[in-house]
Design a protein around this motif. Structure first.
Motif, PDB file in Angstrom:
ATOM      1  N   VAL A   1      -8.873   4.694  12.469  1.00  0.00           N
ATOM      2  CA  VAL A   1      -8.158   4.110  11.333  1.00  0.00           C
ATOM      3  C   VAL A   1      -9.114   3.260  10.505  1.00  0.00           C
ATOM      4  CG1 VAL A   1      -6.355   2.450  10.685  1.00  0.00           C
ATOM      5  CG2 VAL A   1      -5.904   4.161  12.466  1.00  0.00           C
ATOM      6  N   TYR A   2     -10.007   2.567  11.188  1.00  0.00           N
ATOM      7  CA  TYR A   2     -10.985   1.727  10.487  1.00  0.00           C
ATOM      8  C   TYR A   2     -11.823   2.545   9.506  1.00  0.00           C
ATOM      9  CZ  TYR A   2     -15.226  -0.992   9.691  1.00  0.00           C
ATOM     10  OH  TYR A   2     -16.287  -1.634   9.103  1.00  0.00           O
ATOM     11  N   ALA A   3     -12.263   3.743   9.938  1.00  0.00           N
ATOM     12  CA  ALA A   3     -13.096   4.592   9.088  1.00  0.00           C
ATOM     13  C   ALA A   3     -12.344   5.005   7.828  1.00  0.00           C
ATOM     14  CB  ALA A   3     -13.545   5.823   9.864  1.00  0.00           C
ATOM     15  N   LEU A   4     -11.059   5.322   7.972  1.00  0.00           N
ATOM     16  CA  LEU A   4     -10.257   5.706   6.807  1.00  0.00           C
ATOM     17  C   LEU A   4     -10.020   4.509   5.896  1.00  0.00           C
ATOM     18  CD1 LEU A   4      -8.650   7.908   5.346  1.00  0.00           C
ATOM     19  CD2 LEU A   4      -6.663   7.262   6.712  1.00  0.00           C
ATOM     20  N   CYS A   5      -9.710   3.379   6.473  1.00  0.00           N
ATOM     21  CA  CYS A   5      -9.422   2.178   5.678  1.00  0.00           C
ATOM     22  C   CYS A   5     -10.655   1.723   4.895  1.00  0.00           C
ATOM     23  CB  CYS A   5      -8.946   1.043   6.576  1.00  0.00           C
ATOM     24  SG  CYS A   5      -7.292   1.292   7.251  1.00  0.00           S
ATOM     25  N   LYS A   6     -11.811   1.971   5.442  1.00  0.00           N
ATOM     26  CA  LYS A   6     -13.044   1.588   4.756  1.00  0.00           C
ATOM     27  C   LYS A   6     -13.196   2.371   3.462  1.00  0.00           C
ATOM     28  CE  LYS A   6     -17.980   0.877   5.620  1.00  0.00           C
ATOM     29  NZ  LYS A   6     -19.086   1.031   6.609  1.00  0.00           N
ATOM     30  N   ILE A   7     -12.793   3.633   3.477  1.00  0.00           N
ATOM     31  CA  ILE A   7     -12.870   4.475   2.288  1.00  0.00           C
ATOM     32  C   ILE A   7     -11.872   4.010   1.235  1.00  0.00           C
ATOM     33  CG2 ILE A   7     -12.514   6.821   1.397  1.00  0.00           C
ATOM     34  CD1 ILE A   7     -13.476   7.853   4.090  1.00  0.00           C
ATOM     35  N   VAL A   8     -10.648   3.731   1.682  1.00  0.00           N
ATOM     36  CA  VAL A   8      -9.588   3.328   0.768  1.00  0.00           C
ATOM     37  C   VAL A   8      -9.751   1.867   0.337  1.00  0.00           C
ATOM     38  CG1 VAL A   8      -7.079   3.319   0.439  1.00  0.00           C
ATOM     39  CG2 VAL A   8      -8.104   4.949   2.003  1.00  0.00           C
ATOM     40  N   ASP A   9     -10.580   1.146   1.088  1.00  0.00           N
ATOM     41  CA  ASP A   9     -10.840  -0.269   0.828  1.00  0.00           C
ATOM     42  C   ASP A   9      -9.576  -1.104   1.008  1.00  0.00           C
ATOM     43  OD1 ASP A   9     -12.336  -2.507   0.259  1.00  0.00           O
ATOM     44  OD2 ASP A   9     -12.046  -2.354  -1.916  1.00  0.00           O
ATOM     45  N   VAL A  10      -8.949  -0.911   2.174  1.00  0.00           N
ATOM     46  CA  VAL A  10      -7.781  -1.720   2.535  1.00  0.00           C
ATOM     47  C   VAL A  10      -7.959  -2.170   3.983  1.00  0.00           C
ATOM     48  CG1 VAL A  10      -6.225  -0.513   0.957  1.00  0.00           C
ATOM     49  CG2 VAL A  10      -6.440   0.268   3.328  1.00  0.00           C
ATOM     50  N   SER A  11      -7.194  -3.127   4.376  1.00  0.00           N
ATOM     51  CA  SER A  11      -7.269  -3.620   5.743  1.00  0.00           C
ATOM     52  C   SER A  11      -6.499  -2.698   6.688  1.00  0.00           C
ATOM     53  CB  SER A  11      -6.682  -5.026   5.831  1.00  0.00           C
ATOM     54  OG  SER A  11      -5.286  -4.992   5.585  1.00  0.00           O
TER      55      SER A  11
ATOM     56  N   MET B   1       0.843  -1.197   0.000  1.00  0.00           N
ATOM     57  CA  MET B   1       0.000   0.000   0.000  1.00  0.00           C
ATOM     58  C   MET B   1       0.881   1.251   0.000  1.00  0.00           C
ATOM     59  SD  MET B   1      -2.993   1.053   2.655  1.00  0.00           S
ATOM     60  CE  MET B   1      -4.121   2.371   2.253  1.00  0.00           C
ATOM     61  N   ASP B   2       0.515   2.227  -0.798  1.00  0.00           N
ATOM     62  CA  ASP B   2       1.322   3.429  -0.956  1.00  0.00           C
ATOM     63  C   ASP B   2       0.956   4.481   0.089  1.00  0.00           C
ATOM     64  OD1 ASP B   2       1.579   6.304  -2.534  1.00  0.00           O
ATOM     65  OD2 ASP B   2       3.220   4.908  -2.922  1.00  0.00           O
ATOM     66  N   LYS B   3       1.974   5.123   0.668  1.00  0.00           N
ATOM     67  CA  LYS B   3       1.719   6.163   1.668  1.00  0.00           C
ATOM     68  C   LYS B   3       0.934   7.325   1.089  1.00  0.00           C
ATOM     69  CE  LYS B   3       5.314   5.659   5.172  1.00  0.00           C
ATOM     70  NZ  LYS B   3       6.402   6.357   5.887  1.00  0.00           N
ATOM     71  N   GLN B   4       1.234   7.667  -0.156  1.00  0.00           N
ATOM     72  CA  GLN B   4       0.540   8.794  -0.773  1.00  0.00           C
ATOM     73  C   GLN B   4      -0.954   8.519  -0.898  1.00  0.00           C
ATOM     74  OE1 GLN B   4       2.352  10.241  -4.351  1.00  0.00           O
ATOM     75  NE2 GLN B   4       0.691  11.651  -4.806  1.00  0.00           N
ATOM     76  N   LEU B   5      -1.308   7.280  -1.162  1.00  0.00           N
ATOM     77  CA  LEU B   5      -2.715   6.913  -1.236  1.00  0.00           C
ATOM     78  C   LEU B   5      -3.415   7.177   0.091  1.00  0.00           C
ATOM     79  CD1 LEU B   5      -5.064   5.558  -2.784  1.00  0.00           C
ATOM     80  CD2 LEU B   5      -4.252   3.367  -1.896  1.00  0.00           C
ATOM     81  N   ILE B   6      -2.747   6.834   1.184  1.00  0.00           N
ATOM     82  CA  ILE B   6      -3.323   7.077   2.509  1.00  0.00           C
ATOM     83  C   ILE B   6      -3.425   8.568   2.776  1.00  0.00           C
ATOM     84  CG2 ILE B   6      -3.015   6.726   4.982  1.00  0.00           C
ATOM     85  CD1 ILE B   6      -1.544   4.142   4.358  1.00  0.00           C
ATOM     86  N   ARG B   7      -2.364   9.293   2.460  1.00  0.00           N
ATOM     87  CA  ARG B   7      -2.381  10.746   2.688  1.00  0.00           C
ATOM     88  C   ARG B   7      -3.504  11.414   1.902  1.00  0.00           C
ATOM     89  NH1 ARG B   7       3.398  10.334   2.048  1.00  0.00           N
ATOM     90  NH2 ARG B   7       3.207  11.260  -0.025  1.00  0.00           N
ATOM     91  N   ASN B   8      -3.654  11.034   0.643  1.00  0.00           N
ATOM     92  CA  ASN B   8      -4.694  11.640  -0.192  1.00  0.00           C
ATOM     93  C   ASN B   8      -6.087  11.307   0.343  1.00  0.00           C
ATOM     94  OD1 ASN B   8      -2.779  12.759  -1.864  1.00  0.00           O
ATOM     95  ND2 ASN B   8      -2.940  11.176  -3.433  1.00  0.00           N
ATOM     96  N   ALA B   9      -6.281  10.063   0.764  1.00  0.00           N
ATOM     97  CA  ALA B   9      -7.576   9.668   1.311  1.00  0.00           C
ATOM     98  C   ALA B   9      -7.883  10.442   2.588  1.00  0.00           C
ATOM     99  CB  ALA B   9      -7.586   8.163   1.577  1.00  0.00           C
ATOM    100  N   TYR B  10      -6.858  10.659   3.396  1.00  0.00           N
ATOM    101  CA  TYR B  10      -7.034  11.403   4.639  1.00  0.00           C
ATOM    102  C   TYR B  10      -7.456  12.843   4.351  1.00  0.00           C
ATOM    103  CZ  TYR B  10      -6.062  13.130   9.339  1.00  0.00           C
ATOM    104  OH  TYR B  10      -6.188  13.686  10.593  1.00  0.00           O
ATOM    105  N   LYS B  11      -6.802  13.473   3.379  1.00  0.00           N
ATOM    106  CA  LYS B  11      -7.139  14.854   3.019  1.00  0.00           C
ATOM    107  C   LYS B  11      -8.554  14.942   2.444  1.00  0.00           C
ATOM    108  CE  LYS B  11      -3.257  15.362   0.670  1.00  0.00           C
ATOM    109  NZ  LYS B  11      -2.188  15.941  -0.171  1.00  0.00           N
TER     110      LYS B  11
END
Length: 208
Positions: free
Chosen positions: A24-34, A1-11
Motif C-alpha cells: 500500500v505504501y508503494a501505491l500511496c507514494k505514487i498518488v502522494d497520499v498517506s 480521497m476519491d476511490k476512483q483516484l486509487i483505482r486509476n493509480a493502481y491500474k
C-alpha cells in the motif's frame, strides 16, 4: 480521497510495471497520499482489484438504468443490452485486464478478483429472472429456478473469457457470441425446451 483516484493509480502501476504494487505504501507514494487516507477507502490492495471489476459493472448498470428505451425491454433484451455495453466498458481497460489475465490463471481470477462483482451481477440477474417470471418469458420450476442465476454467472464468465481472447475486428465475434449465448439460455428456460430435456432425462434415468 476519491476511490476512483486509487483505482486509476493502481491500474497505471500495473500498466507501467507489469505487476501489482508491492505494498500500500508503494501505491500511496505514487498518488502522494498517506496510508491513512488509503485505508479510509480500502482495506487492502486486493480490495482495490475487486472494486475495479465492480466499478465497471456499476458504470454499465448506471448507464442502462438511465436509458428510457432500456426500461421498456423484456428480460432477454435487457441482458443482451447489458453484455453489449459491458464489453464496451471493459474495452476502456483492456490493456490492464489482459495484463491481469497473463498473471493469474482465469479460474483463480474469477474466484478471487471477481467476488464483489459476482455478488452484484447475481443480484441484477435475479431481478431480471423475476421480471421474466411475471411476463411468462421464463418458467419458474421447482428446485431448478434457484440455479438460473448461477447459470447466468457462468455465461458472464464465458463472455468475459471470449472477449479477452477475441482478436476480430472491433470484437465483432464477441458480439455474435453474446447474442447466441443469450438466445440459447433463454430458449432453455422458457416453457418448452428445458421441460422436454428434463422429461427425456427422467425417461432415460428410469430405464436404467
Amino acid at each position: 480521497m476519491d476511490k476512483q483516484l486509487i483505482r486509476n493509480a493502481y491500474k497505471v502501476y500495473w500498466l507501467e510495471n507489469g505487476k501489482a504494487p508491492v505494498s500500500v505504501y508503494a501505491l500511496c507514494k505514487i498518488v502522494d497520499v498517506s496510508e491513512t487516507a488509503f485505508y479510509e477507502q480500502y482495506s487492502s490492495l486486493e480490495a482495490v482489484e475487486k472494486d475495479i471489476w465492480l466499478a465497471i459493472f456499476q458504470q454499465t448498470l448506471d448507464q442502462l438504468h438511465a436509458d428510457e428505451i432500456y426500461q421498456q425491454y423484456n428480460a432477454q433484451e435487457k441482458l443482451l443490452a447489458f453484455y453489449f455495453l459491458w464489453v464496451q466498458k471493459l474495452k476502456e481497460d483492456r490493456s490492464y485486464l489482459l495484463l491481469q489475465r497473463k498473471h493469474f490463471r482465469l479460474p483463480d481470477l474469477y474466484r478471487n478478483k471477481l467476488e464483489t462483482f459476482r455478488q452484484a451481477f447475481n443480484k441484477y440477474v435475479s431481478d431480471l429472472v423475476k421480471e421474466g417470471y411475471q411476463s411468462s418469458e421464463i418458467k419458474e420450476r421447482k428446485y431448478i429456478s434457484d440455479q438460473y442465476v448461477h447459470g447466468f454467472w457462468l455465461q458472464a464468465l464465458f463472455v468475459l473469457k471470449y472477449w479477452l481472447d477475441d482478436t476480430s475486428n472491433q470484437f465483432e465475434m464477441t458480439d455474435a457470441a453474446i447474442e447466441k449465448a443469450v438466445n440459447l439460455s433463454f430458449q432453455l428456460i422458457k416453457s418448452n425446451t428445458l421441460d422436454s430435456l428434463l422429461d427425456f432425462g427422467k425417461f432415460i434415468f428410469t430405464r436404467k
